[in-house]
Design a protein around this motif. Structure first.
Motif, PDB file in Angstrom:
ATOM      1  N   LEU A 227       3.254  -4.699   2.466  1.00 10.07           N
ATOM      2  CA  LEU A 227       4.160  -3.538   2.913  1.00 10.07           C
ATOM      3  C   LEU A 227       3.371  -2.223   2.825  1.00 10.07           C
ATOM      4  O   LEU A 227       2.757  -1.990   2.066  1.00 10.07           O
ATOM      5  CB  LEU A 227       5.234  -3.687   2.054  1.00 10.07           C
ATOM      6  CG  LEU A 227       6.203  -4.855   1.777  1.00 10.07           C
ATOM      7  CD1 LEU A 227       7.250  -4.731   0.727  1.00 10.07           C
ATOM      8  CD2 LEU A 227       6.823  -5.431   3.068  1.00 10.07           C
ATOM      9  N   LEU A 228       3.791  -1.358   3.722  1.00 11.75           N
ATOM     10  CA  LEU A 228       3.453  -0.179   3.857  1.00 11.75           C
ATOM     11  C   LEU A 228       4.538   1.004   3.273  1.00 11.75           C
ATOM     12  O   LEU A 228       5.590   0.888   3.930  1.00 11.75           O
ATOM     13  CB  LEU A 228       2.795   0.513   5.170  1.00 11.75           C
ATOM     14  CG  LEU A 228       2.396   1.772   5.268  1.00 11.75           C
ATOM     15  CD1 LEU A 228       1.131   2.064   4.452  1.00 11.75           C
ATOM     16  CD2 LEU A 228       2.088   1.913   6.664  1.00 11.75           C
TER      17      LEU A 228
ATOM     18  N   PRO B 284       7.176   3.056   8.710  1.00  9.47           N
ATOM     19  CA  PRO B 284       6.959   2.464   7.291  1.00  9.47           C
ATOM     20  C   PRO B 284       8.051   1.328   7.101  1.00  9.47           C
ATOM     21  O   PRO B 284       9.004   1.408   7.367  1.00  9.47           O
ATOM     22  CB  PRO B 284       6.881   3.452   6.465  1.00  9.47           C
ATOM     23  CG  PRO B 284       6.538   4.640   7.162  1.00  9.47           C
ATOM     24  CD  PRO B 284       7.317   4.575   8.487  1.00  9.47           C
ATOM     25  N   ASP B 285       7.475   0.288   6.117  1.00 12.10           N
ATOM     26  CA  ASP B 285       8.544  -0.697   5.391  1.00 12.10           C
ATOM     27  C   ASP B 285       9.408  -0.107   4.327  1.00 12.10           C
ATOM     28  O   ASP B 285      10.485  -0.213   4.505  1.00 12.10           O
ATOM     29  CB  ASP B 285       7.697  -1.634   4.779  1.00 12.10           C
ATOM     30  CG  ASP B 285       6.821  -2.587   5.847  1.00 12.10           C
ATOM     31  OD1 ASP B 285       7.383  -2.997   6.829  1.00 12.10           O
ATOM     32  OD2 ASP B 285       5.719  -2.526   5.739  1.00 12.10           O
ATOM     33  N   ILE B 286       8.714   0.888   3.854  1.00 11.18           N
ATOM     34  CA  ILE B 286       9.475   1.713   2.695  1.00 11.18           C
ATOM     35  C   ILE B 286       9.267   3.242   2.567  1.00 11.18           C
ATOM     36  O   ILE B 286       7.981   3.374   2.908  1.00 11.18           O
ATOM     37  CB  ILE B 286       9.388   1.191   1.398  1.00 11.18           C
ATOM     38  CG1 ILE B 286       9.494  -0.329   1.143  1.00 11.18           C
ATOM     39  CG2 ILE B 286      10.010   1.842   0.256  1.00 11.18           C
ATOM     40  CD1 ILE B 286       9.175  -1.009   0.023  1.00 11.18           C
TER      41      ILE B 286
ATOM     42  N   VAL C 298       0.790  -1.054  -0.087  1.00 10.44           N
ATOM     43  CA  VAL C 298       0.087   0.003   0.061  1.00 10.44           C
ATOM     44  C   VAL C 298       0.965   1.135  -0.243  1.00 10.44           C
ATOM     45  O   VAL C 298       1.859   1.316   0.688  1.00 10.44           O
ATOM     46  CB  VAL C 298      -0.944  -0.016   1.166  1.00 10.44           C
ATOM     47  CG1 VAL C 298      -1.750   1.547   1.103  1.00 10.44           C
ATOM     48  CG2 VAL C 298      -1.803  -1.147   1.386  1.00 10.44           C
ATOM     49  N   ILE C 299       0.408   2.196  -0.871  1.00 14.67           N
ATOM     50  CA  ILE C 299       1.415   3.478  -0.965  1.00 14.67           C
ATOM     51  C   ILE C 299       0.569   4.534  -0.484  1.00 14.67           C
ATOM     52  O   ILE C 299      -0.758   4.632  -1.019  1.00 14.67           O
ATOM     53  CB  ILE C 299       2.126   3.749  -2.260  1.00 14.67           C
ATOM     54  CG1 ILE C 299       3.082   4.723  -2.116  1.00 14.67           C
ATOM     55  CG2 ILE C 299       1.080   3.982  -3.400  1.00 14.67           C
ATOM     56  CD1 ILE C 299       3.779   5.046  -3.374  1.00 14.67           C
ATOM     57  N   VAL C 300       1.187   5.632   0.468  1.00 22.31           N
ATOM     58  CA  VAL C 300       0.008   6.511   0.749  1.00 22.31           C
ATOM     59  C   VAL C 300       0.839   7.865   1.136  1.00 22.31           C
ATOM     60  O   VAL C 300       2.132   7.703   1.510  1.00 22.31           O
ATOM     61  CB  VAL C 300      -0.644   6.082   2.391  1.00 22.31           C
ATOM     62  CG1 VAL C 300       0.411   5.953   3.418  1.00 22.31           C
ATOM     63  CG2 VAL C 300      -1.665   7.165   2.656  1.00 22.31           C
TER      64      VAL C 300
END
Length: 422
Positions: A238-239, A264-266, A206-208
């Motif tokens: 993954l976030l 976050p993971d990334i 998920v990208i936010v």
């Protein structure tokens, strides 16, 4: 302010029709310092745009400029791909000691290429490689860049249409308060994940954005972000936090997710990471995600050594003592007071404001008003842009180093522009 018609002939005849900002600000800029820009006719403009967030420390910041000049004058390496250089080492050490260690963040650092969309593309590729899945979840009104992978997780219909091909493997979900609080957070998202007939493939990530800048200054609540992080962990996704515009202190803390209290993971970082407006980007990720093969993601300009020099100088100057965060939050309160006064004066126009730190938006019931206000502000000597899917939000993005007097001046000018277009 009287503005004579500038000579724009070479831009209009030779440069592509794709140009945009120059249409909103029809003058020829010549120099800039701090929070001021000057055109070739000597007119002065107060800058509430800051290079779309790339100039958090102002134009030609004297400390960063001195470090850059010294480096160039001694024939320091300019182009180095991903070779080890003294400039890169100095930046990495400064970033580790000033930013990562004090926050107990274990991230590995990747230089994916010089732009924000480079960072996003590498984050998406890495997430898919780690999880062995294709689908990425993004959010309504998100903006993550203009290359194909980034566009696939961007919401804006106009920008998506420019791709010219189907944009695949991206699934949008409602951003915080998208449904005006009528539906519990993540009800739709989690129901799709649970239902084997939903048609949603198990996402890799998920990208936010914690604050959607281009999407209209939509501010996610800390509790919404924490719940999203918990959902990702629960569902093996993954976030990715896109901190390209909202990182580097824009919301107060160095990273915009710090306030919400999750890791976050990334993380993608660009824009003001160089501090001087020089192209530079980072993709940060937890060590266990570092599954890249050597050269699997590369780029000729991923090692911009002059940017490393100014980035290290910016970290050492502004982030070693914690004062920048306090100053930004104080300046943010000043902006909020000014916007509250504008909204009180124009309540009949449905004026509303929102923001965090030093990113703020002003919106009216009439969606065309923002463009008119920005145009009038330019005539009065203030540079502001609009954002949102219909350019319906006046966007304030001043430098973090702006003085209280400059902020007051800009807010007075903005109030006048609103008044004169009402």
């Amino acid at each position: 302010m009287t503005i004579t018609q500038p000579d724009l002939s070479v831009f209009e005849t030779l440069e592509s029709e794709v140009r945009s900002y120059c249409r909103s600000w029809p003058t020829v800029f010549d120099r800039a310092q701090g929070s001021r820009m000057y055109d070739e006719d000597g007119h002065t403009y107060l800058d509430f745009f800051a290079g779309a967030g790339s100039l958090n420390y102002g134009h030609n910041n004297p400390v960063l400029k001195r470090a850059l000049i010294d480096y160039i004058e001694r024939d320091g390496v300019t182009h180095g791909l991903d070779m080890s250089t003294t400039a890169k080492r100095a930046f990495l050490e400064s970033f580790q000691n000033t930013i990562l260690r004090p926050r107990d963040l274990p991230y590995k650092v990747m230089f994916p290429g010089p732009t924000g969309t480079n960072a996003v593309e590498s984050a998406l590729k890495l997430a898919r490689k780690v999880k062995g899945r294709e689908s990425i979840v993004s959010f309504t009104n998100a903006f993550h860049g203009m290359s194909l992978g980034s566009l696939a997780v961007t919401g804006n219909a106009f920008k998506r249409a420019g791709a010219g091909i189907p944009l695949v493997h991206g699934t949008p979900m409602p951003f915080d308060n998208y449904l005006d609080g009528r539906v519990p957070d993540f009800l739709w998202f989690e129901r799709l994940l649970q239902d084997q007939g939903s048609g949603l493939n198990q996402p890799a990530a998920v990208i936010v954005e914690t604050v959607q800048g281009e999407g209209g200054i939509n501010v996610a609540r800390a509790e919404w972000l924490r719940e999203l992080a918990a959902l990702c962990k629960r569902r093996d996704m993954l976030l990715i936090v896109d901190d390209i515009q909202m990182g580097c202190g824009r919301t107060g803390a160095f990273f915009s997710f710090e306030e919400a209290g999750f890791v976050p993971d990334i993380v993608t970082v660009s824009k003001s990471i160089s501090g001087y407006g020089l192209p530079m980007a980072l993709t940060l990720f937890k060590p266990e995600l570092d599954v890249w093969e050597p050269g699997e993601h590369n780029g000729t300009f991923r090692g911009n050594n002059p940017a490393f020099v100014t980035a290290a100088a910016a970290l050492e100057t502004y982030w070693a003592d914690g004062m920048m965060e306090k100053q930004t939050l104080a300046r943010g309160e000043q902006v909020e007071q000014g916007l509250r006064a504008i909204c009180d004066e124009h309540a009949r126009l449905g004026a509303e404001y929102r923001g965090r730190g030093l990113v703020w938006g002003l919106e009216f019931t009439d969606k065309t008003r923002a463009t008119a206000i920005a145009r009038r502000a330019f005539e009065l000597g203030l540079l502001i842009e609009t954002s949102g899917p219909e350019s319906e939000v006046v966007k304030l993005l001043p430098a973090l180093t702006i003085t209280p007097d400059e902020l007051d001046e800009g807010l007075r000018t903005l109030a006048r522009a609103v008044r004169e277009t009402a």
